[in-house]
Design an enzyme around this catalytic site. Structure first.
Site, PDB file in Angstrom:
ATOM      1  N   HIS A 141       0.814  -1.220   0.000  1.00  0.00           N
ATOM      2  CA  HIS A 141       0.000   0.000   0.000  1.00  0.00           C
ATOM      3  C   HIS A 141       0.841   1.260   0.000  1.00  0.00           C
ATOM      4  O   HIS A 141       0.456   2.272  -0.563  1.00  0.00           O
ATOM      5  CB  HIS A 141      -0.949  -0.027   1.192  1.00  0.00           C
TER       6      HIS A 141
ATOM      7  N   ARG B 204     -11.884   3.828  -4.964  1.00  0.00           N
ATOM      8  CA  ARG B 204     -11.923   2.805  -3.915  1.00  0.00           C
ATOM      9  C   ARG B 204     -12.698   3.357  -2.738  1.00  0.00           C
ATOM     10  O   ARG B 204     -12.262   4.320  -2.115  1.00  0.00           O
ATOM     11  CB  ARG B 204     -10.494   2.458  -3.476  1.00  0.00           C
TER      12      ARG B 204
ATOM     13  N   ARG C 123     -16.180   1.716  -6.782  1.00  0.00           N
ATOM     14  CA  ARG C 123     -16.188   0.291  -6.453  1.00  0.00           C
ATOM     15  C   ARG C 123     -16.739   0.107  -5.044  1.00  0.00           C
ATOM     16  O   ARG C 123     -16.323   0.795  -4.114  1.00  0.00           O
ATOM     17  CB  ARG C 123     -14.766  -0.274  -6.522  1.00  0.00           C
TER      18      ARG C 123
ATOM     19  N   GLU D 133     -11.259  -9.980 -11.814  1.00  0.00           N
ATOM     20  CA  GLU D 133     -10.014 -10.103 -11.050  1.00  0.00           C
ATOM     21  C   GLU D 133      -9.821 -11.516 -10.514  1.00  0.00           C
ATOM     22  O   GLU D 133      -8.898 -11.785  -9.765  1.00  0.00           O
ATOM     23  CB  GLU D 133      -9.947  -9.072  -9.914  1.00  0.00           C
TER      24      GLU D 133
ATOM     25  N   ASN E 102      -3.981  -6.655 -10.521  1.00  0.00           N
ATOM     26  CA  ASN E 102      -3.190  -7.100  -9.362  1.00  0.00           C
ATOM     27  C   ASN E 102      -3.717  -8.425  -8.826  1.00  0.00           C
ATOM     28  O   ASN E 102      -2.968  -9.387  -8.667  1.00  0.00           O
ATOM     29  CB  ASN E 102      -3.243  -6.069  -8.231  1.00  0.00           C
ATOM     30  N   ASP E 103      -5.035  -8.460  -8.540  1.00  0.00           N
ATOM     31  CA  ASP E 103      -5.603  -9.700  -8.028  1.00  0.00           C
ATOM     32  C   ASP E 103      -5.660 -10.775  -9.110  1.00  0.00           C
ATOM     33  O   ASP E 103      -5.417 -11.939  -8.837  1.00  0.00           O
ATOM     34  CB  ASP E 103      -6.996  -9.461  -7.428  1.00  0.00           C
TER      35      ASP E 103
ATOM     36  N   ARG F  49       0.947 -11.354  -3.634  1.00  0.00           N
ATOM     37  CA  ARG F  49       1.593 -10.134  -4.102  1.00  0.00           C
ATOM     38  C   ARG F  49       2.289  -9.353  -2.999  1.00  0.00           C
ATOM     39  O   ARG F  49       3.070  -8.451  -3.254  1.00  0.00           O
ATOM     40  CB  ARG F  49       0.591  -9.239  -4.835  1.00  0.00           C
TER      41      ARG F  49
ATOM     42  N   CYS G  98      -8.165  -1.523 -14.686  1.00  0.00           N
ATOM     43  CA  CYS G  98      -7.904  -0.550 -13.625  1.00  0.00           C
ATOM     44  C   CYS G  98      -6.769  -0.980 -12.700  1.00  0.00           C
ATOM     45  O   CYS G  98      -6.456  -0.295 -11.745  1.00  0.00           O
ATOM     46  CB  CYS G  98      -9.164  -0.269 -12.815  1.00  0.00           C
TER      47      CYS G  98
END
Lengths: 88, 544
Positions: free
Chosen positions: B188, B296, B332, B431, B454-455, B465, B502
């Protein structure tokens, strides 16, 4: 000494913001003692923590007392703030 | 001069003072004093400094977040002047002959307890304000006794690693760069740094944290991953030059503002921005993004100590929609669980959180939370061009359930006479490999897809990750992932739906041409990457 009893109209009671506004206004009357009485509890109108700690809720009755220089003006100002819901 | 090396996650250079992020509470020792008056003077001085600090914060908040939100700091100043509070500090010093730090800490405890014992949840929460101002005084007491010149202004934040809730709490205006001992480029801290366009270096190792001190001068080179502490003149000059050149280049990139996202042969694509809070809207507009492709909503939950109410959420969503003035905003729904934890959800510890109770799985079992968010979203929809996106989809039945809840929410709002827009687009995140593989079945049910790379990468490659041991195994351009994206794109287009990306891959300019060839309709990237991707698109030619 002058007094007036008002009813709290703010939905969330006298929380931080109204308490802060009241203190800021009452500090403009340095030689006048203004106190709030709500049920068992009393608080100086210039002590922000006391006011908050009184936990004054919506609908409760508060007796405002002013004593000293410009007491009527101080009382009127305090009552006005309460009655107009501190602009909320 | 000491040199350390880590992995740079955003290319830029920062030069400034180090601030070591400390997680521990301020520890206060009780010591006996002789001179009561001197001790009281120390309190007065610390209060003066605290008052000045609060007044600066108030001014800053006034400019940035408006009067209503800034008022809290004005009230903190009043609390500093509160008679009862000050009398308590003085009398503890006088009667117990103890140091000022201890007197303030004890007063803080007493007042905080008084608030905590009140029967009103709002007032209970005020104990945090008492502790906040008290800790400020204690901090100012300590720094004057230690004679250290406190770090002020912009700083290089150094930490072992930062949790999402900790990054939210940072005063981002004053962060020049991040340096963390651990973490991976997907952590993060890294994502936040990219969002803020500031350099960040991760994985420097714990020696670094033991060596450095607050206030030391350091240079952070996000291009190479080098950190220089107490640099010599020569290094300082060289890095100042590098920083100036980089700024020049970034300025050139800004000249691309207002230009179309079109390739040499005329293929167009939308470039939107990803953001994690209302604060980032400025960066979205500054970098000329065409919309918000991923908002988010977790920050609303992470910043709160209890479930955010419908009204709280409505205010935030409305603000984003209004600020974007009719441009697309895709919000989202709640995506917590796994690495993003919120205390008051009381989620159990899981063996395997990435495969566990998270995101839509929470929403579909705790529909009260889900409905509150959807009600706020639909009510906000009248203020702009809203799309709602659902995370972690794996099946057709999940989408059926989601749509049923949406219909329920709309029916309730109608009954209550509350307005909402009929043009809200509903989309899902692609994802999980499952969603990509059955994208032919999902496409007819929704208005759009958005690929969360990412996922999708982590689930397709079975690679965590956050695990830095695995960085060497994680091929972010893995053919399996690219094929899944292509599959989802083809299925979206066959059904007349649009598809965006995204995740972090959207900003990877070595893939831009491939994405354009797949017919991806939208790329949503951190605000700082919008113009870089635009430049790449404008230099791409698909005609051969």
């Amino acid at each position: 000494m002058v007094t007036k009893t008002i009813e709290v109209v703010n939905a969330q009671g006298i929380h931080m913001r109204p308490a802060g506004m009241l203190v800021a206004e009452m500090k403009k009357f340095p030689n006048c003692n203004v106190t709030l009485k709500c049920g068992e509890k009393t608080a100086k109108a210039t002590a922000v923590m006391q006011i908050m700690a009184s936990g004054i809720k919506c609908g409760s009755k508060v007796e405002i007392t002013a004593e000293g220089e410009n007491e009527q003006a101080a009382l009127d100002k305090a009552a006005e703030l309460f009655e107009t819901g501190f602009g909320e | 001069m000491n040199k350390y090396k880590g992995k740079g996650v955003y290319g830029a250079v920062a030069i400034g003072k180090i601030s070591v992020y400390k997680r521990q509470e301020l520890s206060v020792k009780r010591t006996r004093i002789e001179d009561v008056e001197a001790e009281k003077k120390r309190v007065e001085r610390a209060k003066e400094i605290s008052n000045q600090e609060l007044s600066d914060i108030y001014e800053k908040a006034l400019r940035e977040v408006g009067e209503t939100n800034a008022q809290i700091f004005e009230i903190h100043m009043m609390m500093l002047e509160d008679e009862d509070y000050n009398e308590s500090i003085s009398s503890i010093i006088e009667t117990q002959l103890v140091n000022a730090e201890y007197a303030v800490a004890l007063t803080s405890d007493n007042f905080a307890q008084m608030f905590a014992s009140m029967d009103d949840a709002y007032m209970q929460a005020r104990s945090a304000d008492v502790r906040d101002i008290s800790n400020r005084i204690i901090k100012n007491l300590s720094s004057d006794s230690a004679g250290m010149d406190g770090v002020s202004g912009k700083m290089i934040v150094c930490a072992d690693d930062l949790a999402p809730s900790e990054t939210v709490a940072l005063d981002k205006e004053n962060v020049l760069a991040f340096v963390t001992a651990y973490g991976s480029s997907n952590s993060h801290t890294a994502i936040l740094a990219r969002n803020m366009n500031i350099p960040a270096i991760i994985g420097v190792g714990e020696n670094f944290l033991n060596d450095i001190k607050d206030g030391e001068l350091a240079i952070v080179d996000g291009f190479t991953g080098d950190i220089y502490v107490n640099p010599d003149e020569e290094t300082l000059h060289a890095m100042e030059k590098k920083q100036a050149e980089d700024n020049e280049k970034k300025k050139l990139l800004l000249e691309l503002k207002g230009k179309e996202n079109v390739t040499i042969d005329g293929t167009k694509i939308k470039i939107f921005a990803n953001i994690g809070g209302v604060d980032n809207i400025g960066a979205v507009l500054l970098n000329d993004a065409g919309g918000i492709g991923l908002f988010r909503s977790e920050f609303l939950y992470l910043e709160n100590s209890d479930y955010p109410t419908e009204e709280q959420q409505l205010i935030a969503y409305r603000k984003v929609l209004e600020s974007m003035a009719g441009k697309k905003v895709i919000i989202r729904t709640l995506d917590i669980g796994a690495d993003k934890q919120v205390d008051y959800f009381n989620l159990d510890k899981e063996e395997n959180p990435a495969l566990g109770y998270r995101a839509i799985r929470i929403c579909l079992t705790r529909t009260d939370i889900f409905k509150t968010q959807l009600r706020a979203l639909y009510r906000a929809s009248v203020y702009g061009n809203l799309g709602i996106m659902f995370p972690m989809i794996t099946s057709v039945s999940e989408v059926e359930k989601i749509k049923a809840v949406c219909d329920e929410v709309k029916a309730e709002l109608k009954e209550e006479g509350l307005e909402y827009s009929e043009n809200v687009e509903l989309g899902i995140m692609i994802e999980t490999p499952a969603a990509a593989v059955i994208s032919d079945l999902l496409a007819p049910m929704v208005d759009f897809f958005s690929v969360g790379t990412n996922d999708l990468t982590q689930y397709t490659l079975a690679i965590d990750r956050q695990n830095r041991m695995l960085e060497g195994f994680c091929d972010t351009h893995h053919e399996a992932v690219l094929r899944l994206i292509k599959m989802a794109a083809d299925n979206a287009h066959k059904n007349g739906k649009w598809i965006g990306i995204c995740g972090e891959l959207a900003a990877d300019t070595s893939l831009t041409e491939q994405f354009l060839r797949m017919g991806i309709d939208e790329l949503s990237v951190s605000p700082g990457f919008v113009l870089k991707v635009r430049s790449q698109v404008r230099n791409t030619d698909l005609s051969h």
